[in-house]
Design an enzyme around this catalytic site. Structure first.
Site, PDB file in Angstrom:
ATOM      1  N   SER A 116       4.427   2.503   8.044  1.00  0.00           N
ATOM      2  CA  SER A 116       4.039   1.425   7.057  1.00  0.00           C
ATOM      3  C   SER A 116       5.382   1.068   6.289  1.00  0.00           C
ATOM      4  CB  SER A 116       3.125   1.920   6.046  1.00  0.00           C
ATOM      5  OG  SER A 116       1.747   2.119   6.776  1.00  0.00           O
ATOM      6  N   GLY A 117       5.361  -0.285   5.921  1.00  0.00           N
ATOM      7  CA  GLY A 117       6.440  -0.693   5.079  1.00  0.00           C
ATOM      8  C   GLY A 117       7.666  -1.024   6.203  1.00  0.00           C
ATOM      9  N   HIS A 125       0.884  -1.257  -0.144  1.00  0.00           N
ATOM     10  CA  HIS A 125       0.192   0.056  -0.071  1.00  0.00           C
ATOM     11  C   HIS A 125       0.881   1.188  -0.083  1.00  0.00           C
ATOM     12  CE1 HIS A 125       0.450   0.167   4.478  1.00  0.00           C
ATOM     13  NE2 HIS A 125       0.362   1.161   4.319  1.00  0.00           N
ATOM     14  N   ASP A 178      -0.146  -7.622   1.571  1.00  0.00           N
ATOM     15  CA  ASP A 178       0.411  -6.281   1.722  1.00  0.00           C
ATOM     16  C   ASP A 178       1.922  -6.415   1.744  1.00  0.00           C
ATOM     17  OD1 ASP A 178       0.615  -3.545   1.819  1.00  0.00           O
ATOM     18  OD2 ASP A 178       0.172  -3.304   3.890  1.00  0.00           O
TER      19      ASP A 178
END
Length: 266
Positions: A216-217, A74, A122
């Site tokens: 995120s990530g 994402h 994801d």
């Protein structure tokens, strides 16, 4: 990553739907936590994009091969002028160890669906335009063996940049926070994440420790047999707030994707 958030039970029930951390309306990212020793997580990268003539921090990630970075799908679903910064500690200044590398290709898992957060998958791989130079400040992450699942309450660490207090300013330096693993049987209970969590995910954290916007990530670093292993990719949290009761941070479980990763990077 750390945030103390007091919510009524009704508010939590009304707003606890999952949200990708980049989509949360809250501005907070890393609240609390500890400043890390520079380059003590040498596989941590800063994923940035060009905006208004300068680069802005967007997500984190992990260097898994000299020419490859692992991050969340994402984070990179939108085509942008991406770059990866390795050897990063203070994001506002050039300290010397940094390597600035462009991204030449983005590989998003084919089963990932941006309209179905709870379906999983994801995860994405970024091919760098040139290989990183490995040294004491830039190293490769160790990935888990395929299928490995960590037991309940193992302590892992989430790392990232962001705000250091509720409503405060962003952190210029990399921070870390310990997150205990919440096993799938617990996290998938109806009063926890329920069916939003799948067995290709990892839950970690509690109501005072969590990942949040900006993380995120990035990696979930877990100590296994005396070595830190990247077991998770930071994925989503609760729409009621990043540190909501019984809504720990959810990560993509890396060990579920080892075959896919190897198939892409060879």
């Amino acid at each position: 990553m750390l945030r103390i958030l007091l919510l009524s039970v009704l508010a939590a029930l009304a707003l606890a739907e999952p949200k990708y951390l980049e989509d949360l309306a809250l501005e907070e990212r890393v609240i609390g936590g500890d400043v890390v020793k520079p380059n003590s997580w040498p596989w941590q990268i800063s994923l940035q994009y060009m905006e208004g003539g300068s680069y802005s921090l967007y997500c984190g990630g992990s260097l898994i091969k000299p020419g490859w970075v692992m991050t969340a799908a994402h984070c990179v679903e939108t085509s942008r002028n991406w770059r990866v910064v390795l050897g990063e500690h203070n994001i506002t200044i050039h300290e010397g160890p940094e390597q600035y590398l462009n991204v030449s290709d983005v590989y998003i898992h084919p089963n990932w669906d941006s309209n179905s957060l709870s379906s999983g998958y994801d995860i994405a791989l970024l091919r760098l335009s040139t290989d990183a130079t490995l040294n004491s400040c830039v190293q490769l992450a160790t990935l888990p063996p395929s299928g490995q699942v960590l037991p309940h309450n193992v302590t892992c660490y989430i790392t990232g940049w962001g705000r250091t207090s509720n409503g405060g300013s962003s952190s210029d330096v990399l921070r870390q926070a310990p997150l205990p693993v919440v096993d799938y049987n617990t996290c998938s209970r109806s009063d926890w994440w329920g069916s939003y969590v799948k067995d290709n995910m990892i839950c970690a954290g509690n109501s005072t420790q969590a990942g949040c916007h900006g993380d995120s990530g990035g990696p979930l670093n877990c100590l296994v047999s005396g070595q830190y292993v990247v077991h998770g990719v930071t994925s989503f949290g609760s729409g009621a707030g990043c540190s909501t009761y019984k809504k720990p941070t959810v990560f993509t479980r890396v060990s579920a994707y080892i075959d896919w990763i190897n198939g892409i990077i060879g």
